[in-house]
Every structure is written in structure tokens, then in C-alpha cells.
Design an enzyme around this catalytic site. Structure first.
Site, PDB file in Angstrom:
ATOM      1  N   TYR A 135       0.817  -1.212   0.000  1.00 15.76           N
ATOM      2  CA  TYR A 135       0.000   0.000   0.000  1.00 15.76           C
ATOM      3  C   TYR A 135       0.855   1.268   0.000  1.00 15.76           C
ATOM      4  O   TYR A 135       0.423   2.304  -0.490  1.00 15.76           O
ATOM      5  CB  TYR A 135      -0.904   0.038   1.243  1.00 15.76           C
ATOM      6  CG  TYR A 135      -2.254  -0.599   1.074  1.00 15.76           C
ATOM      7  CD1 TYR A 135      -2.372  -1.916   0.671  1.00 15.76           C
ATOM      8  CD2 TYR A 135      -3.415   0.121   1.346  1.00 15.76           C
ATOM      9  CE1 TYR A 135      -3.615  -2.506   0.534  1.00 15.76           C
ATOM     10  CE2 TYR A 135      -4.666  -0.461   1.208  1.00 15.76           C
ATOM     11  CZ  TYR A 135      -4.753  -1.773   0.804  1.00 15.76           C
ATOM     12  OH  TYR A 135      -5.985  -2.347   0.671  1.00 15.76           O
ATOM     13  N   LYS A 186       2.851 -15.355   2.710  1.00 16.98           N
ATOM     14  CA  LYS A 186       3.066 -16.095   1.456  1.00 16.98           C
ATOM     15  C   LYS A 186       4.564 -16.362   1.385  1.00 16.98           C
ATOM     16  O   LYS A 186       5.252 -15.988   0.426  1.00 16.98           O
ATOM     17  CB  LYS A 186       2.539 -15.251   0.276  1.00 16.98           C
ATOM     18  CG  LYS A 186       2.517 -15.966  -1.060  1.00 16.98           C
ATOM     19  CD  LYS A 186       1.436 -17.040  -1.174  1.00 16.98           C
ATOM     20  CE  LYS A 186       1.609 -17.805  -2.484  1.00 16.98           C
ATOM     21  NZ  LYS A 186       0.715 -18.962  -2.584  1.00 16.98           N
ATOM     22  N   ASP A 218      -3.308 -18.084   0.551  1.00 16.04           N
ATOM     23  CA  ASP A 218      -4.298 -18.779  -0.291  1.00 16.04           C
ATOM     24  C   ASP A 218      -5.026 -19.850   0.514  1.00 16.04           C
ATOM     25  O   ASP A 218      -6.246 -19.978   0.460  1.00 16.04           O
ATOM     26  CB  ASP A 218      -3.638 -19.361  -1.565  1.00 16.04           C
ATOM     27  CG  ASP A 218      -2.363 -20.152  -1.293  1.00 16.04           C
ATOM     28  OD1 ASP A 218      -1.830 -20.080  -0.162  1.00 16.04           O
ATOM     29  OD2 ASP A 218      -1.884 -20.847  -2.211  1.00 16.04           O
ATOM     30  N   ASP A 242      -6.609  -6.789   4.054  1.00 14.43           N
ATOM     31  CA  ASP A 242      -7.702  -6.129   3.341  1.00 14.43           C
ATOM     32  C   ASP A 242      -8.628  -7.179   2.738  1.00 14.43           C
ATOM     33  O   ASP A 242      -9.852  -7.125   2.896  1.00 14.43           O
ATOM     34  CB  ASP A 242      -7.109  -5.234   2.239  1.00 14.43           C
ATOM     35  CG  ASP A 242      -8.183  -4.543   1.418  1.00 14.43           C
ATOM     36  OD1 ASP A 242      -9.129  -4.008   2.023  1.00 14.43           O
ATOM     37  OD2 ASP A 242      -8.078  -4.554   0.182  1.00 14.43           O
ATOM     38  N   ASP A 246     -12.547  -8.715   4.316  1.00 11.51           N
ATOM     39  CA  ASP A 246     -13.799  -8.694   3.543  1.00 11.51           C
ATOM     40  C   ASP A 246     -14.400 -10.095   3.490  1.00 11.51           C
ATOM     41  O   ASP A 246     -15.606 -10.284   3.640  1.00 11.51           O
ATOM     42  CB  ASP A 246     -13.558  -8.219   2.094  1.00 11.51           C
ATOM     43  CG  ASP A 246     -13.873  -6.738   1.899  1.00 11.51           C
ATOM     44  OD1 ASP A 246     -13.682  -5.970   2.862  1.00 11.51           O
ATOM     45  OD2 ASP A 246     -14.310  -6.367   0.793  1.00 11.51           O
TER      46      ASP A 246
HETATM   47  C1  IPM Z   1     -10.573  -0.953   3.695  1.00 16.74           C
HETATM   48  C2  IPM Z   1     -10.768  -0.368   2.315  1.00 16.74           C
HETATM   49  C3  IPM Z   1      -9.590   0.559   2.006  1.00 16.74           C
HETATM   50  C4  IPM Z   1      -8.339  -0.265   2.009  1.00 16.74           C
HETATM   51  C5  IPM Z   1      -9.736   1.346   0.676  1.00 16.74           C
HETATM   52  C6  IPM Z   1     -11.027   2.126   0.633  1.00 16.74           C
HETATM   53  C7  IPM Z   1      -8.562   2.240   0.435  1.00 16.74           C
HETATM   54  O1  IPM Z   1     -10.913  -1.379   1.389  1.00 16.74           O
HETATM   55  O2  IPM Z   1     -10.515  -0.180   4.668  1.00 16.74           O
HETATM   56  O3  IPM Z   1     -10.485  -2.185   3.793  1.00 16.74           O
HETATM   57  O4  IPM Z   1      -7.970  -0.871   0.995  1.00 16.74           O
HETATM   58  O5  IPM Z   1      -7.680  -0.318   3.057  1.00 16.74           O
HETATM   59 MG    MG Z   2     -10.996  -3.327   2.192  1.00 16.90          MG
END
Ligand code: IPM
Ligand code: MG
Length: 351
Positions: A135, A186, A218, A242, A246
Site C-alpha cells: 500500500y 506467502k 491462499d 484487506d 472482507d
Molecule cells: C478498507 C478499504 C480501504 C483499504 C480502501 C477504501 C482504500 O478497502 O478499509 O479495507 O484498501 O484499506
Molecule cells: Mg478493504
């Protein structure tokens, strides 16, 4: 308690309004000041992180954030896009430790896309490093090679001290939970994460009671779907965290349920839902405010050391769910579908 309130874009303002309502209902001595960030910052001051917003956030004890981003800003130069504002405030405030708890409320077991027996009782804490990795690593950019074709470059980098400090956060949290840390990397391919694994192993010497395991990313993505209850604390880098957070959020029924805390070394923090700004449903009063409300609970717990009121909020959320209130994303047959504001009201009433 001074809180900077940054609603941001899309559904940000409506979900943040519900969390503010809940905080106000607690009658604590809180001073809340609003400022724009993301697309709203760009509209107000030509900058996704206006100077005044950054100053407010620096002066505050904690930051409550909605979400940033809207497709209409996708064509802006990269440094003006809403996401840059979010990444910059994380970096400027040195919020290296991102805690994303994936907890399944029993009432939502049937809202998950996985079988209830796979997810019921789920309680994972994902510890994501937030200010390093690909990042922020240099070099980065898009350039043109000698042969005229374009090349995109990003760099995955972690220093030993960056790995150690996030590892320490994970081990400390595990000591208060089931004393298991799974470090995700990884290391079979990427040297950067080979170092990650070495440092985690070194650090584990200081935590003899904690069981440390390692998993390739993975495999971790697969195991989260196959048998998620094997995990207690997962610690990983920025990009893997990240993605995995999710994924983990869907185990809990909806990404609309997942709060987060981003902490610096002194527990100053920024609190935001793990989900995005969902511009497609913005302004329609259908968004789920619970992730933001639960983020406010995390704020009381981690920055203000107020476990009692943190639990009051969490119990009020549980009660509202037990009473059958559901936003569209977690609605199932036989429950009571309500909008964003009504869900906030239900939590306040349950308090
Ligand atoms: C998160 C989001 C952010 C990230 C984006 C919006 C930059 O996906 O907070 O997980 O990638 O960190
Ligand atoms: Mg995210």
C-alpha cells in the site's frame, strides 16, 4: 472526550449519524466535531484530506469515520481521489494496527451464505497491519518502458520493527482471548513475508502461552470458508488483511456487521466500519448502521478504556437483533425489515 467525526461519502453520513445518536444516548461527556474527508473533502477544499480535517483528527482523542469513495471521483488524479484521503489519515496518525473482529451474532446465523453449523459461534479477531506493505512501499507508479509499453509497479516491503509491533498487538490480544495466533503470509513465494514469518517466530518466544501457527494466504482464504471456527486471532499484512477481512465479514451474515479500530502505539484510534461507501444505496435510508455503531463501541473500549459502555452498546445491538430488527442486507423471512435510521433508533431504544 474529543471525537472528530468524519462522515465521508456515500452512505457515510447516514450510518455515522446513527452511531452519533447512540453515543449521545449514553450521556457521556463527549465533544464531537464534524469535518469532511474523501470526496466530501475534495468538494469542500479540493483535497480528500483537507488540512483542517487532519488538524481536527490530530487534536482529537479519537476519530469516528463513515466511508469514503464514489465512482464520480474515479477520473480524478490519483492523489485527489477519496481513497488517498483515507490512506493518508491512517499514515499521518500512525494507525498501524487495524483490528477487525468477525463475530457472528446467533440471530444472524441464517443470514450468512454459509451453513449455520459452519459459522455459529464464530469469533475471530483479524489484526491487519495498516501503514506498510504494498500500500505504501516505494517505488511505485506507472511508467513507460524504452520499448514504449507501459509498466505498473508497486513494492511489497516490511521492516523488522513494523512486523514486530503489529505482531505484539496480535499476541497481546490473543492473551486476552483463546491464546491462539495464526500468522498469514506467502512465505513460499515472497521474501518480504518470509521475513514476516521469521519475526513472528522470534516474537513468539516472549509469549510462551500463545500457540502460534502459520498459514499461506491462499490456504487461509480457503480455510476461512471451510472451517472458520479454527481461528482465534489472525495477524497479517496490509494487503492480505484487506482481502481476508472482507471475506471474513461475509461469515457474519453481512459486511454491514463488521466494525474496525485502527490504533496507534498509544491507543489513539480511528473507528470505522470495514465496509465501503456503497454509493449505489446512498441516501436511500437502507444501509446497515450496525458496523458503525459497533465501531463506536470499540472506540469506548480501546481509546477511552470504558468497557462498561462498550458492552452496553454491543448488548443493545444484540437486543435489537433479538427483537427482530433487520436492515435489508441481513433480512431473512419472518424478521422486521427497517431502514438505517430506524435501526439506529432500535439500538437507542434497546440501550
Ligand atoms: C478498507 C478499504 C480501504 C483499504 C480502501 C477504501 C482504500 O478497502 O478499509 O479495507 O484498501 O484499506
Ligand atoms: Mg478493504
Amino acid at each position: 472526550m474529543k471525537i472528530a467525526v468524519l462522515p465521508g461519502d456515500g452512505i457515510g453520513p447516514e450510518i455515522v449519524a446513527q452511531a452519533v445518536k447512540v453515543l449521545n444516548a449514553l450521556n457521556l461527556n463527549i465533544e464531537m466535531t464534524e469535518a469532511p474527508i474523501g470526496g466530501a473533502g475534495y468538494e469542500a477544499a479540493g483535497d480528500p484530506l483537507p488540512d483542517a480535517t487532519l488538524k481536527l483528527a490530530k487534536d482529537a482523542d479519537a476519530v469516528l469515520l463513515g466511508a469514503v469513495g464514489d465512482w464520480k471521483y474515479d477520473k480524478l488524479e490519483r492523489h485527489l481521489r477519496p481513497e488517498r484521503g483515507l490512506l493518508r489519515i491512517r499514515k499521518e496518525l500512525n494507525l498501524f494496527a487495524n483490528l477487525r473482529p468477525a463475530l457472528l451474532y446467533p440471530e444472524l446465523a441464517s443470514a450468512s451464505t454459509l451453513k449455520p453449523e459452519v459459522v455459529s459461534g464464530l469469533d475471530i479477531m483479524i489484526v491487519r497491519e495498516l501503514t506498510g506493505d504494498i500500500y505504501f512501499g516505494q517505488p511505485r507508479g506507472i511508467s513507460t518502458l524504452e520499448n514504449g509499453e507501459r509498466e505498473g509497479v508497486n513494492t511489497m516491503r516490511y521492516s523488522e520493527s513494523e512486523i514486530r509491533r503489529i505482531g505484539r498487538v496480535a499476541f497481546d490480544i490473543a492473551m486476552k482471548r483463546n491464546k491462539k495466533v495464526c500468522s498469514v503470509d506467502k512465505a513460499n513465494v515472497l521474501e518480504c513475508t518470509e521475513l514476516w514469518r521469521q519475526v513472528m517466530i522470534e516474537l513468539s518466544q516472549e509469549y510462551p502461552e500463545v500457540e502460534l501457527s502459520h498459514m499461506y494466504v491462499d490456504n487461509a482464504a480457503m480455510q476461512l470458508i471451510r472451517a472458520p471456527k479454527q481461528f482465534d486471532v489472525m495477524v497479517t499484512g496490509n494487503i492480505f488483511g484487506d482481502i481476508l477481512s472482507d471475506e471474513a465479514s461475509m461469515l457474519t451474515g453481512s459486511i454491514g456487521m463488521l466494525p474496525s479500530a485502527s490504533l496507534d502505539a498509544n491507543n489513539k484510534g480511528m473507528y470505522e466500519p470495514s465496509h465501503g461507501s456503497a454509493p449505489d444505496i446512498a441516501g436511500k435510508d437502507v444501509a446497515n448502521p450496525l458496523a458503525t455503531i459497533l465501531s463506536a463501541a470499540m472506540m469506548l473500549r480501546y481509546t477511552f478504556n470504558d468497557e462498561v459502555n462498550a458492552q452496553r452498546i454491543e448488548n443493545a445491538v444484540k437486543k435489537a437483533l433479538a427483537q427482530g430488527f433487520r436492515t435489508a442486507d441481513i433480512w431473512t423471512d419472518g424478521t422486521n425489515k427497517v431502514g438505517c435510521a430506524a435501526m439506529g433508533d432500535a439500538v437507542v431504544a434497546a440501550l
